[in-house]
Each structure stands twice: as structure tokens, then as C-alpha cells.
Scaffold this motif. Structure first.
Motif, PDB file in Angstrom:
ATOM      1  N   TYR A   1       7.847   2.230 -38.559  1.00  0.00           N
ATOM      2  CA  TYR A   1       6.451   2.120 -38.138  1.00  0.00           C
ATOM      3  C   TYR A   1       5.922   3.501 -37.762  1.00  0.00           C
ATOM      4  N   VAL A   2       4.624   3.684 -38.006  1.00  0.00           N
ATOM      5  CA  VAL A   2       3.963   4.931 -37.622  1.00  0.00           C
ATOM      6  C   VAL A   2       2.695   4.580 -36.857  1.00  0.00           C
ATOM      7  N   SER A   3       2.213   5.534 -36.091  1.00  0.00           N
ATOM      8  CA  SER A   3       1.024   5.304 -35.274  1.00  0.00           C
ATOM      9  C   SER A   3      -0.220   5.814 -36.006  1.00  0.00           C
ATOM     10  N   LEU A   4      -1.193   4.912 -36.218  1.00  0.00           N
ATOM     11  CA  LEU A   4      -2.481   5.265 -36.801  1.00  0.00           C
ATOM     12  C   LEU A   4      -3.566   5.082 -35.742  1.00  0.00           C
ATOM     13  N   PRO A   5      -4.766   5.585 -35.959  1.00  0.00           N
ATOM     14  CA  PRO A   5      -5.825   5.475 -34.937  1.00  0.00           C
ATOM     15  C   PRO A   5      -6.120   4.042 -34.503  1.00  0.00           C
ATOM     16  N   PHE A   6      -5.805   3.051 -35.350  1.00  0.00           N
ATOM     17  CA  PHE A   6      -6.115   1.663 -34.994  1.00  0.00           C
ATOM     18  C   PHE A   6      -4.876   0.833 -34.684  1.00  0.00           C
ATOM     19  N   GLY A   7      -3.689   1.470 -34.574  1.00  0.00           N
ATOM     20  CA  GLY A   7      -2.507   0.707 -34.185  1.00  0.00           C
ATOM     21  C   GLY A   7      -1.250   1.194 -34.872  1.00  0.00           C
TER      22      GLY A   7
ATOM     23  N   PHE B   1       4.609 -11.647 -40.395  1.00  0.00           N
ATOM     24  CA  PHE B   1       4.816 -11.237 -39.004  1.00  0.00           C
ATOM     25  C   PHE B   1       5.588 -12.298 -38.237  1.00  0.00           C
ATOM     26  N   ALA B   2       5.366 -13.581 -38.554  1.00  0.00           N
ATOM     27  CA  ALA B   2       6.120 -14.642 -37.887  1.00  0.00           C
ATOM     28  C   ALA B   2       7.615 -14.453 -38.089  1.00  0.00           C
ATOM     29  N   ALA B   3       8.022 -14.063 -39.312  1.00  0.00           N
ATOM     30  CA  ALA B   3       9.446 -13.821 -39.582  1.00  0.00           C
ATOM     31  C   ALA B   3       9.940 -12.577 -38.841  1.00  0.00           C
ATOM     32  N   LEU B   4       9.148 -11.513 -38.843  1.00  0.00           N
ATOM     33  CA  LEU B   4       9.550 -10.303 -38.124  1.00  0.00           C
ATOM     34  C   LEU B   4       9.700 -10.581 -36.627  1.00  0.00           C
ATOM     35  N   HIS B   5       8.783 -11.341 -36.095  1.00  0.00           N
ATOM     36  CA  HIS B   5       8.849 -11.659 -34.664  1.00  0.00           C
ATOM     37  C   HIS B   5      10.072 -12.519 -34.359  1.00  0.00           C
ATOM     38  N   TYR B   6      10.388 -13.451 -35.257  1.00  0.00           N
ATOM     39  CA  TYR B   6      11.520 -14.347 -35.034  1.00  0.00           C
ATOM     40  C   TYR B   6      12.852 -13.628 -35.200  1.00  0.00           C
ATOM     41  N   PHE B   7      13.004 -12.854 -36.278  1.00  0.00           N
ATOM     42  CA  PHE B   7      14.288 -12.212 -36.566  1.00  0.00           C
ATOM     43  C   PHE B   7      14.494 -10.934 -35.767  1.00  0.00           C
ATOM     44  N   LEU B   8      13.424 -10.130 -35.606  1.00  0.00           N
ATOM     45  CA  LEU B   8      13.579  -8.784 -35.047  1.00  0.00           C
ATOM     46  C   LEU B   8      12.818  -8.584 -33.747  1.00  0.00           C
ATOM     47  N   ASP B   9      12.155  -9.620 -33.245  1.00  0.00           N
ATOM     48  CA  ASP B   9      11.422  -9.542 -31.979  1.00  0.00           C
ATOM     49  C   ASP B   9      10.360  -8.434 -32.008  1.00  0.00           C
ATOM     50  N   VAL B  10       9.668  -8.301 -33.134  1.00  0.00           N
ATOM     51  CA  VAL B  10       8.602  -7.300 -33.261  1.00  0.00           C
ATOM     52  C   VAL B  10       7.435  -7.726 -32.367  1.00  0.00           C
ATOM     53  N   PRO B  11       6.866  -6.810 -31.564  1.00  0.00           N
ATOM     54  CA  PRO B  11       5.812  -7.190 -30.605  1.00  0.00           C
ATOM     55  C   PRO B  11       4.513  -7.594 -31.293  1.00  0.00           C
ATOM     56  N   ILE B  12       3.708  -8.401 -30.591  1.00  0.00           N
ATOM     57  CA  ILE B  12       2.476  -8.949 -31.146  1.00  0.00           C
ATOM     58  C   ILE B  12       1.447  -7.878 -31.473  1.00  0.00           C
ATOM     59  N   ALA B  13       1.497  -6.746 -30.751  1.00  0.00           N
ATOM     60  CA  ALA B  13       0.522  -5.678 -31.006  1.00  0.00           C
ATOM     61  C   ALA B  13       0.614  -5.154 -32.438  1.00  0.00           C
ATOM     62  N   VAL B  14       1.826  -5.239 -32.991  1.00  0.00           N
ATOM     63  CA  VAL B  14       2.028  -4.751 -34.353  1.00  0.00           C
ATOM     64  C   VAL B  14       1.253  -5.611 -35.355  1.00  0.00           C
ATOM     65  N   PHE B  15       1.067  -6.885 -35.017  1.00  0.00           N
ATOM     66  CA  PHE B  15       0.339  -7.770 -35.930  1.00  0.00           C
ATOM     67  C   PHE B  15      -1.062  -7.238 -36.216  1.00  0.00           C
ATOM     68  N   TRP B  16      -1.795  -6.869 -35.161  1.00  0.00           N
ATOM     69  CA  TRP B  16      -3.180  -6.435 -35.350  1.00  0.00           C
ATOM     70  C   TRP B  16      -3.260  -5.085 -36.045  1.00  0.00           C
ATOM     71  N   GLY B  17      -2.350  -4.173 -35.702  1.00  0.00           N
ATOM     72  CA  GLY B  17      -2.346  -2.886 -36.397  1.00  0.00           C
ATOM     73  C   GLY B  17      -2.036  -3.052 -37.878  1.00  0.00           C
TER      74      GLY B  17
END
Length: 422
Positions: free
Chosen positions: A54-60, A185-201
Motif C-alpha cells: 500500500y502507498v499513501s495518496l492525497p485521498f487515502g 475488501f471483505a476478503a482482505l478484511h477477513y483473511f488479513l484484517d485490513v482496516p476499514i479506512a483502506v476501503f475508502w482510499g
């Protein structure tokens, strides 16, 4: 740093689109397999990057693997459908799905081995392989649904924006990539516990990708493909290719369905190909015009000079049609002294101008043995103004041909009446 990442994000999107569209554009030269292989070989990297990079962009915070490369893959599948067909689109999706299932199965089998550790810093991670395998299976299942959805939505939007191809392309991308973002994102959140903020970015990044791909699609569609379609469609010919079975087979196929006298395609070939040409043009949001050309008073030519001279007149008319029409137009002998020309990407006004140019060319260059000019009457009809199927459009053109004969012949008749009297 965020602006640098954004610049790199845009460069990656442009580079991916440019490379993949180049392979798709030259698929008749390189083979469609080159494009399909390039499309599929990146699937593991897309899934891996979506999971860990993941990388940081101006919107997430976003992953280029998902936002650029997977988004690009889905838009490429839609473009493949536009230029080929649904059966072709199914091939890479089924291949990816089965290949990813095979990856998971192999990971389970590998657990039965007792691997050697040849270097202390290189330990096989079978659990990671299984985890990635299941993510890829889920991602490919989503891709299958995404692909069906984006094609169906694109076609449905044609009811409202038939000639707005780019708009339909972008709306379809916005909707289906939103759906995909939720599902993956549902799979990423379930398998890897990716935070919800990543969804919007990630969602914002996918929407940006659709805008970039849509702009590049518009440039390609209106500035490159339509101008260079003829060059892309020509096969490479060399001393080795000319000796292959496929070259000889294609040559035989090209000569099948030809009218023996005039060399143009015959009526059987017309009944097979003309409906497909109209459907393809309408699917791309384009018009398609049909011309029926009839030699005036041809019976008098046969009766006055004999059938052999009549045949020479027909061959001369067919020759003028072939040199005056464009390379993507098709000419068929409809029967007797009648010819049909199918002109995709041609609206009614352009079709009338083309028909008038044909009428003038034949009237000024085709002669009987005693140097009298041979003239033609032409009826013009256009899809989708006069109908959306070939039979309906052909019938409209035939009615206008009859009107041209009643108007004194040597003229062109469209939906607004006579264009040119002799």
C-alpha cells in the motif's frame, strides 16, 4: 511523498493501458494469445500487492495492485468484448479461475513433502501460498461476476446512450469496480484484517483509474483505432508465413463465397456476414448504412449486345464498387444486376454522399460497346434509423431502390427522397 506516489500511480495506469491496448490492437498480427497471456500472468502480482503493498495518496492509502492493475484488467475485458465476443472473454476468466484452484490444490499437496532447507534465509512458506491461493480464487470468482456485470451493464446503457461509447465504458467501470471493491475488501478484511479506512482510499483510487482509462479509451477509440483499423487488421506476410497451412487455409476461406463472375462476395456470404456487421457497428454505438445498387436497363444491354457483353458490364460495375468503397465496406452480388454494399461506421448523410459518388463514377466510366454510358439506381437505408436488424434495413433500401427506378433511374434515394437525378 503523497504527490510523488500520485504521479507514479498515474504513470502506472498510463503504462499498463498503453501496453495492453497495443497487444489488443495488434491481436490479428501477434495472436490473441499474447494479449490473454499478458492479461492473466499478472493475476498473482495483483492479488499479492492488494494484500500487502500500500502507498499513501492525497485521498487515502491504496494498493496499486488493486486500484491500477486489477481495475485495468476489468476494463481490458470490456474492451476485449467490444472487439471480439463474449465467448472470447470467457476464456481468460475460466483459465484464471481453474489455474487459481490448481494453485490451492498444489499448496495442499506440497504440505505432504518434507522440503530441504538449502539456505537459512530461504524457507518455503506453504501457508502463505495457500492464503494467496484462496485470495486469488475469491478474486477470480469476483472477476467472473464483474465481467458479466460490466458487459451486461454496458449493453443495457446502450438503450439510453447508444452512440456514447466512452460514457457507457466509464459508467460501467464506476459501477462494477465499486461492487468489486466491496467484495474484495471483505476478503482482505477477513483473511488479513485490513482496516476499514483502506476501503475508502481504494475505492477513490479505482474511480480515478476509471477516469484515466476512460480518457485513454476515448483517445484510442477516436484517434487511433478508427484511423488505423485497416493496418491492424492486415496479417504479417513473409516468406515463412506464406508457406504455412494456416496461410493457405485463410486464403481458401477468403475465396469461399465469391461470385464467380464479378469476384465480389455472393448472396450466401451476405446472409452470413451482413447481419454480424450491422450488430457489431450498433454495439459500438455506430451507424451502418446499406446500399442496393441496380444497373439501369440491363436487359437492354443483354438483348442488344449479348450476354457476354452484359457480363463485362457487370464486372466493370463491380470493379468500380470495389475501388470507390472503403476497405472496411463489403460488396455482395445480390442477384442478377443488383449489388449490395454494407458500410459500417457510416451515417445516412455519409451513405448518401458515398452512393452519389458511386453513381457518378459508374455513369462516367462504364460504357456499352457502342460507348453509351451505363447508369445505376441506388437505394440507401441506415441502421439504426431504419431498423436494427439487417433484413429490416435491407427492405428499406430495396423500397428506396424501387422509388429511384420510378423517379427515372440514374439517381440515389434515401429516407428524404431523391438525392440526384440523372
Amino acid at each position: 511523498m503523497e504527490m510523488l506516489n500520485l504521479a507514479l500511480f498515474i504513470v502506472e495506469a498510463v503504462a499498463y493501458f498503453g501496453l495492453m491496448v497495443t497487444l489488443l490492437h495488434f491481436r490479428h498480427r501477434l495472436g490473441l494469445g499474447v494479449f490473454l497471456t499478458a492479461l492473466g500472468v499478472m493475476h498473482f502480482m495483483e492479488t499479492y500487492l492488494a494484500a500487502v503493498f500500500y502507498v499513501s495518496l492525497p485521498f487515502g492509502d491504496v494498493s496499486p495492485g488493486s486500484s491500477v492493475f486489477f481495475s485495468g484488467k476489468l476494463m481490458m475485458i470490456l474492451m476485449l468484448y467490444l472487439w471480439e465476443d463474449a465467448a472470447t472473454v470467457r476464456q481468460p476468466i475460466y483459465g484464471l479461475f481453474l489455474g487459481n484452484l490448481l494453485t490451492v490444490a498444489i499448496a495442499w499437496v506440497l504440505q505432504l513433502h518434507q522440503p530441504l532447507q538449502l539456505a537459512s534465509n530461504h524457507t518455503p512458506d506453504v501457508d502463505f501460498l495457500k492464503e494467496m491461493g484462496w485470495l486469488m480464487v475469491w478474486g477470480t470468482a469476483l472477476l467472473y461476476v464483474d465481467s458479466l456485470g460490466i458487459i451486461l451493464l454496458y449493453e443495457k446503457l446502450g438503450d439510453y446512450f447508444r452512440r456514447r461509447v466512452v460514457l457507457r465504458f466509464m459508467i460501467s467501470g464506476f459501477v462494477l469496480l465499486t461492487f468489486d471493491q466491496v467484495g474484495f475488501f471483505a476478503a482482505l478484511h477477513y483473511f488479513l484484517d485490513v482496516p476499514i479506512a483502506v476501503f475508502w482510499g481504494g475505492w477513490k483510487a479505482k474511480m480515478l483509474s476509471v477516469c484515466l482509462f476512460g480518457a485513454m479509451f476515448a483517445i484510442y477509440e477516436y484517434r487511433i483505432r478508427r484511423l488505423g483499423a485497416d493496418a491492424a487488421a492486415r496479417s504479417i506476410s513473409d516468406v515463412f508465413g506464406d508457406l504455412t497451412f494456416r496461410e493457405r487455409y485463410n486464403d481458401l476461406l477468403e475465396r469461399t463465397g465469391r461470385d464467380m463472375l464479378t469476384g465480389v462476395y455472393d448472396r450466401t456470404r451476405m446472409e452470413l456476414e451482413a447481419p454480424l456487421m450491422l450488430r457489431e457497428a450498433l454495439r459500438q454505438g455506430l451507424f451502418a448504412t446499406v446500399l442496393i445498387i441496380d444497373a439501369d436497363h440491363f436487359k437492354d444491354v443483354n438483348d442488344g449486345y449479348g450476354h457476354l457483353q452484359g457480363d463485362e458490364v457487370l464486372k466493370a460495375i463491380a470493379g468500380r464498387l470495389g475501388t470507390t468503397l472503403r476497405s472496411n465496406d463489403r460488396v455482395f452480388r445480390f442477384g442478377g444486376e443488383e449489388f449490395v454494399a454494407v458500410c459500417p461506421g457510416t451515417n445516412h448523410e455519409e451513405g448518401l454522399l458515398l452512393a452519389e459518388r458511386l453513381r457518378w463514377t459508374i455513369a462516367t466510366s462504364v460504357k456499352t460497346p457502342d460507348d453509351r454510358p451505363v447508369t445505376v439506381s441506388i437505394g440507401v437505408a441506415t441502421a439504426d434509423e431504419d431498423g436494427v436488424d439487417f433484413t429490416t434495413v435491407l427492405s428499406a433500401a430495396d423500397r428506396r431502390l424501387y422509388a429511384a427506378k420510378k423517379s427515372g433511374r440514374n439517381c440515389v434515394v434515401g429516407h428524404s427522397g431523391v438525392v440526384k437525378l440523372g
